[in-house]
Design a protein around this motif. Structure first.
Motif, short mmCIF file in Angstrom:
data_model
loop_
_atom_site.label_atom_id
_atom_site.label_comp_id
_atom_site.label_asym_id
_atom_site.label_seq_id
_atom_site.Cartn_x
_atom_site.Cartn_y
_atom_site.Cartn_z
N ILE A 165 0.84 -1.21 0.00
CA ILE A 165 0.00 0.00 0.00
C ILE A 165 0.87 1.26 0.00
N THR A 166 2.07 1.15 0.59
CA THR A 166 3.08 2.21 0.47
C THR A 166 4.44 1.52 0.41
N SER A 167 5.50 2.31 0.32
CA SER A 167 6.85 1.73 0.25
C SER A 167 7.22 0.97 1.52
N THR A 168 6.54 1.24 2.63
CA THR A 168 6.91 0.59 3.89
C THR A 168 5.82 -0.33 4.46
N LEU A 169 4.58 -0.15 4.04
CA LEU A 169 3.48 -0.88 4.70
C LEU A 169 2.73 -1.83 3.76
N TRP A 170 2.36 -2.96 4.34
CA TRP A 170 1.46 -3.94 3.73
C TRP A 170 0.10 -3.74 4.36
N ALA A 171 -0.94 -3.69 3.54
CA ALA A 171 -2.30 -3.61 4.06
C ALA A 171 -3.13 -4.62 3.29
N ALA A 172 -4.02 -5.33 3.98
CA ALA A 172 -4.78 -6.37 3.31
C ALA A 172 -6.08 -6.61 4.05
N ILE A 173 -7.00 -7.28 3.37
CA ILE A 173 -8.12 -7.84 4.11
C ILE A 173 -7.98 -9.35 4.09
N LEU A 192 5.97 -5.49 6.31
CA LEU A 192 6.65 -6.38 5.37
C LEU A 192 7.49 -5.66 4.29
N PRO A 193 6.98 -4.62 3.61
CA PRO A 193 7.84 -3.96 2.61
C PRO A 193 9.10 -3.36 3.23
N LEU A 194 8.96 -2.78 4.41
CA LEU A 194 10.12 -2.21 5.10
C LEU A 194 11.13 -3.30 5.45
#
Ligand code: GTQ
Ligand code: FE2
Length: 378
Positions: free
Chosen positions: A103-111, A182-184
């Motif tokens: 969702i961004t370079s550092t954050l994972w967001a999901a349902i 996760l991305p971070l």
């Protein structure tokens, strides 16, 4: 094939039009020689590398509950949760990030979606995770043997390298929001993953064990000071507590928005070193000031409805909608009914690294357009 140097290095801005042809030729040779030896000039790319302010590739965006839930239910019809796939999770992929599932370079967001009487097997990983329950009950996430019951509005933590599995014992499907660093952690080349040995699920020691020790307000175990960890020992935060605290805050302040941070009860620090979680209550009909902060922010609308303006575009939200503000975006909110927003950020990372920055604009940003979703290009 050799890449032309003019492509690798954009126009040399130090070159004025009167430069002698002989000098231009020597420069060309110089750039080729540099390129061949994997040396790069700073002066041709300093403006990109050292921008005046952050230039995130992620764009402000929103995913609506009405779009996500039916698709998750269709996944449940066609895709069973197996050891290989592990989780029925749909990542919110920011259209600015070239198709990567972040969702961004550092954050994972999901349902994440668990059907009635379904479970997802135990595993552990170095990225940390938080869950914010959107709807339903009768599911628990077991974290190192502590089965945390999940109900709408609750926050559940899965700190790094803790075994975790999910189990829905009810007759209805269950949906929640996942936030991970996760991305971070991938950027830092620090990702590890392991499946639980033997059986799919880990043994349950008991239900809500951390809550029984740490939920009582104002008291913590006396022995704990020697063993304060970087993540919160309290693994679940109940919405009833959050709501009550926000209501009381709102009564005292009268502000358009009141917020609280979920913290480690032993230290007052963020729930994890990489993830910060906040809850806000918005009073109807009052627009908040426009603010910018360094770092990524993912918002989950839990109750109520309203509009958030991000970098001049308005996002109309209702329960279960999820939207994102990339680093340094201008953000303000206005609720149309009493509303509760959950927010996960990478702010603790920026704070630890001395990179925090926050400004309040002198006046509200102008609204230049309205987010309409996938009909438009990012
Ligand atoms: O529930 O364990 O959204 O491991 C991504 C990775 C959820 C989970 C995600 C995971 C999980
Ligand atoms: Fe996981």
């Amino acid at each position: 094939m050799e890449i032309p140097v003019t492509v690798r290095f954009p126009t040399d801005t130090s070159l004025d039009p009167g430069t002698a042809p002989e000098t231009v030729e020597r420069l060309g040779e110089l750039y080729s020689d540099l390129d061949r030896l994997d040396l790069q000039p700073l002066w041709t790319q300093n403006k990109q590398l050292l921008s005046r302010a952050p230039r995130p590739k992620a764009v402000p965006w929103m995913w609506r509950r009405v779009d996500m839930i039916p698709l998750a239910a269709r996944c449940a019809e066609l895709i069973t949760i197996s050891r290989g796939g592990d989780r029925r999770v749909l990542a919110l992929a920011n259209p600015g990030l070239d198709g990567r599932p972040f969702i961004t370079s550092t954050l994972w967001a999901a349902i994440q979606y668990l059907g009635a009487h379904e479970s997802a097997p135990a595993h552990r990983h170095s990225p940390g995770a938080i869950r914010f329950v959107l709807e339903g009950e009768g599911t628990f996430t077991t974290v190192n043997g502590d089965a945390c019951d999940m109900r709408a509005g609750d926050l559940v933590l899965t700190p790094p390298w803790h075994w975790h599995d999910h189990k829905n014992e009810s007759d209805a499907p269950m949906t929640w929001f996942d936030g991970l660093d996760l991305p971070l952690v991938n950027h830092l080349d620090a990702t590890f993953f392991e499946e639980y040995p033997a059986e799919a699920m880990q043994p349950v020691r008991g239900h809500n064990l951390s809550e029984q020790i740490y939920r009582a307000p104002g008291t913590v175990p006396a022995v704990a000071s020697s063993g304060v960890s970087v993540y919160s020992p309290l693994l679940v935060y109940r919405f009833a507590d959050t709501e009550q605290a926000l209501r009381s805050l709102a009564r005292d302040s009268g502000a358009a928005m009141v917020s609280l941070e979920y913290v480690n009860p032993l230290s007052g620090a963020s729930v994890m070193p990489t993830l910060g979680c906040h809850a806000s209550r918005l009073a109807p009909g009052q627009r908040t000031v426009t603010e910018r902060q360094v770092g990524s922010q993912v918002f989950v609308a839990f109750r109520g409805s309203g509009t958030t303006v991000i970098d001049g575009r308005s996002f109309d939200w209702g329960p279960g909608d999820i939207f994102v503000a990339p680093s340094w975006a201008a953000v303000d909110h206005e609720a149309s009914t009493e509303s509760y927003l959950f927010r996960v950020t990478d702010a603790p990372v920026l704070k630890a690294l001395g990179l925090s920055r926050h400004t309040v604009e002198g006046r509200n940003q102008d609204v230049l357009g309205k987010f309409v979703g996938h009909a438009e290009a990012p």
